[in-house]
Design a protein around this motif. Structure first.
Motif, PDB file in Angstrom:
ATOM      1  N   GLU A 278     -12.083  -5.494   2.283  1.00 35.18           N
ATOM      2  CA  GLU A 278     -12.807  -6.655   1.754  1.00 35.18           C
ATOM      3  C   GLU A 278     -12.403  -6.944   0.308  1.00 35.18           C
ATOM      4  OE1 GLU A 278     -17.054  -6.859   2.438  1.00 35.18           O
ATOM      5  OE2 GLU A 278     -16.877  -5.386   4.039  1.00 35.18           O
ATOM      6  N   ALA A 279     -12.292  -5.888  -0.489  1.00 34.87           N
ATOM      7  CA  ALA A 279     -11.900  -6.076  -1.888  1.00 34.87           C
ATOM      8  C   ALA A 279     -10.501  -6.665  -1.987  1.00 34.87           C
ATOM      9  CB  ALA A 279     -11.973  -4.742  -2.643  1.00 34.87           C
ATOM     10  N   ILE A 280      -9.588  -6.159  -1.169  1.00 29.03           N
ATOM     11  CA  ILE A 280      -8.210  -6.648  -1.197  1.00 29.03           C
ATOM     12  C   ILE A 280      -8.149  -8.099  -0.719  1.00 29.03           C
ATOM     13  CG2 ILE A 280      -5.932  -6.372  -0.138  1.00 29.03           C
ATOM     14  CD1 ILE A 280      -6.450  -3.339  -0.158  1.00 29.03           C
ATOM     15  N   ALA A 313     -17.285  -8.159  -4.201  1.00 31.67           N
ATOM     16  CA  ALA A 313     -17.243  -8.826  -2.899  1.00 31.67           C
ATOM     17  C   ALA A 313     -17.392  -7.821  -1.759  1.00 31.67           C
ATOM     18  CB  ALA A 313     -15.936  -9.606  -2.755  1.00 31.67           C
ATOM     19  N   ALA A 314     -17.055  -6.552  -2.020  1.00 30.81           N
ATOM     20  CA  ALA A 314     -17.198  -5.500  -1.007  1.00 30.81           C
ATOM     21  C   ALA A 314     -18.516  -4.754  -1.144  1.00 30.81           C
ATOM     22  CB  ALA A 314     -16.034  -4.519  -1.113  1.00 30.81           C
ATOM     23  N   LEU A 338      -4.657   5.116  -2.263  1.00 30.28           N
ATOM     24  CA  LEU A 338      -4.914   4.405  -1.016  1.00 30.28           C
ATOM     25  C   LEU A 338      -5.207   2.944  -1.330  1.00 30.28           C
ATOM     26  CD1 LEU A 338      -7.268   6.894   0.882  1.00 30.28           C
ATOM     27  CD2 LEU A 338      -4.823   6.515   1.267  1.00 30.28           C
ATOM     28  N   PRO A 339      -4.986   2.051  -0.365  1.00 32.49           N
ATOM     29  CA  PRO A 339      -5.339   0.644  -0.594  1.00 32.49           C
ATOM     30  C   PRO A 339      -6.797   0.502  -1.022  1.00 32.49           C
ATOM     31  CG  PRO A 339      -3.994   0.837   1.368  1.00 32.49           C
ATOM     32  CD  PRO A 339      -4.304   2.245   0.930  1.00 32.49           C
ATOM     33  N   GLY A 340      -7.020  -0.276  -2.065  1.00 23.53           N
ATOM     34  CA  GLY A 340      -8.350  -0.453  -2.630  1.00 23.53           C
ATOM     35  C   GLY A 340      -8.588   0.348  -3.890  1.00 23.53           C
ATOM     36  N   LEU A 354      -5.434  -3.633  -8.630  1.00 19.59           N
ATOM     37  CA  LEU A 354      -6.004  -3.192  -7.356  1.00 19.59           C
ATOM     38  C   LEU A 354      -4.862  -2.821  -6.418  1.00 19.59           C
ATOM     39  CD1 LEU A 354      -8.727  -2.992  -5.745  1.00 19.59           C
ATOM     40  CD2 LEU A 354      -8.164  -5.242  -4.822  1.00 19.59           C
ATOM     41  N   TYR A 355      -4.788  -1.554  -6.051  1.00 21.01           N
ATOM     42  CA  TYR A 355      -3.692  -1.085  -5.207  1.00 21.01           C
ATOM     43  C   TYR A 355      -3.864  -1.633  -3.794  1.00 21.01           C
ATOM     44  CZ  TYR A 355      -0.173   2.060  -3.275  1.00 21.01           C
ATOM     45  OH  TYR A 355       0.955   2.567  -2.672  1.00 21.01           O
ATOM     46  N   ILE A 356      -2.751  -2.135  -3.199  1.00 24.10           N
ATOM     47  CA  ILE A 356      -2.810  -2.702  -1.852  1.00 24.10           C
ATOM     48  C   ILE A 356      -1.892  -1.964  -0.888  1.00 24.10           C
ATOM     49  CG2 ILE A 356      -3.450  -4.990  -2.690  1.00 24.10           C
ATOM     50  CD1 ILE A 356      -0.525  -5.843  -2.316  1.00 24.10           C
TER      51      ILE A 356
END
Length: 388
Positions: A278-280, A313-314, A338-340, A354-356
């Protein structure tokens, strides 16, 4: 005449006279040269060497980094200012309520005093004489006793309310003083950011066309190197995912089918992966919006404003500044991202993205740029944090 001539001696040059003549000439030459050297204008100082394009690029990068740190100072000062303004407003509202209560108590005291004055203008004997009946006399006396008890209660309430109102007024005065200090710090931080950015713009504006081309080439090389590192990271992560999936399938094949238990409720609550997704998704929707220092959306962002909005948003509340966000979760290594996850940069932790996954992040880079995807290796990495 010949006899006289025979007594004359021929004149020969004297050695010391010759030496004297040479020395005099030499001294004259030295004196002349010395006079010329003394009277000659001093040489103009050499102009400072023009910095190379590489040096200018390093200086501009450093100014942007300093502007990023100053932006975090601004964000912190603004947060403190907003918090103190809300507190002062709350105290002032409370002071107004307490002042109204004090005024109401004062009016009650006035009415009691007026009633007592009217009753006290006639003595007890006269009151008894002029009463219509003994019962009326006792009713009036009982009323005066009740007035006196209520008056004592009103006086005590008035004193308590007046003391509380004075205490709150003192708190409001202290709050206003703190608010003024925070506003000054906010202004200082704002001017510091503007000064750094103006200096960077001035350096870039002075570049010649050839230097600008050279600078663009250096940027392309740096971006290419960062992309190469991200691609290597992506291969490693893809291999790890494939291995994990293969292991999961192997375990699924060898594990007996579970017996359903109707008493066991289904799992509830979103996993980290779901929240990170959700954050991504939110951050990805902001791509193309401009970086504006101090901005938290929805039309523009600075770096920490974007990560804060994405995780909000998450359903996760993050602090405002990078310095506080780096403490808002568990630390992770760069290899363990990790992503997020949040990725922080520079020794002063003045930037965050923000890592994706696959060695990339979404971030708001700097003034003049837009929210975008970029390799995490485009800047010196400080560390990572898992916020939920």
């Amino acid at each position: 005449m010949p006899a006289l001539a025979s007594h004359r001696k021929p004149r020969t040059p004297r050695p010391h006279a010759t030496a004297f003549g040479v020395t005099t000439a030499a001294l004259a030459s030295v004196t002349l040269l010395s006079g010329q050297s003394a009277s000659a204008a001093p040489a103009a100082p050499a102009a400072p060497a023009r910095p190379t394009v590489e040096e200018i690029r390093q200086k501009v990068d450093e100014l942007y980094r300093q502007a990023g740190a100053a932006t975090q100072e601004y964000n912190r000062a603004k947060e403190a200012t907003d918090r103190q303004r809300r507190e002062v407003d709350r105290i002032l509202d409370d002071v107004a309520r307490r002042t109204e209560a004090v005024n109401a108590s004062r009016r009650a005291l006035g009415s009691y005093a007026a009633a007592q004055y009217r009753a006290g203008a006639v003595g007890p004997t006269a009151t008894l004489i002029f009463a219509d009946s003994p019962q009326d006399y006792f009713d009036q006396t009982h009323l005066l006793d009740r007035l006196s008890a209520r008056q004592h209660t009103a006086v005590a309430a008035y004193e308590a309310q007046r003391a509380a109102a004075a205490k709150q007024r003192a708190r409001a005065a202290r709050g206003l003083t703190e608010l003024t200090a925070s506003q000054k710090a906010l202004g200082d931080s704002k001017r510091n950011v503007q000064r750094k950015l103006a200096e960077a713009r001035t350096l870039l504006a002075r570049l010649t066309a050839q230097e600008k081309a050279r600078l663009a080439e250096l940027e392309r090389r740096r971006e290419a190197e960062a992309r190469r590192k991200a691609e290597e990271r992506a291969k490693v992560e893809a291999a790890a995912r494939a291995a994990a999936e293969a292991e999961r399938e192997r375990r699924e094949r060898t594990r007996p089918a579970p017996t359903p238990d109707p008493a066991t409720p289904p799992p509830s609550g979103a996993s980290y992966e779901a929240k990170a997704a959700e954050a991504i998704a939110f951050a990805r929707a902001q791509i193309g919006k401009p970086y504006v220092w101090g901005a938290t959306g929805p039309n523009s962002y600075d770096c920490s404003g974007l990560t804060q909005a994405a995780w909000r948003a998450a359903g996760v509340d993050l602090p405002r500044t990078t310095w506080d966000q780096v403490e808002a979760g568990s630390r992770v290594t760069t290899a363990g991202l990790l992503p997020g996850d949040l990725v922080f940069f520079y020794d002063d932790i003045s930037h965050v993205g923000l890592y994706i996954g696959d060695g990339k992040m979404i971030h708001a880079p700097k003034p003049g740029a837009y929210v975008r995807e970029e390799s995490i290796y485009s800047m010196p990495i400080h560390g990572g944090v898992r916020p939920a």
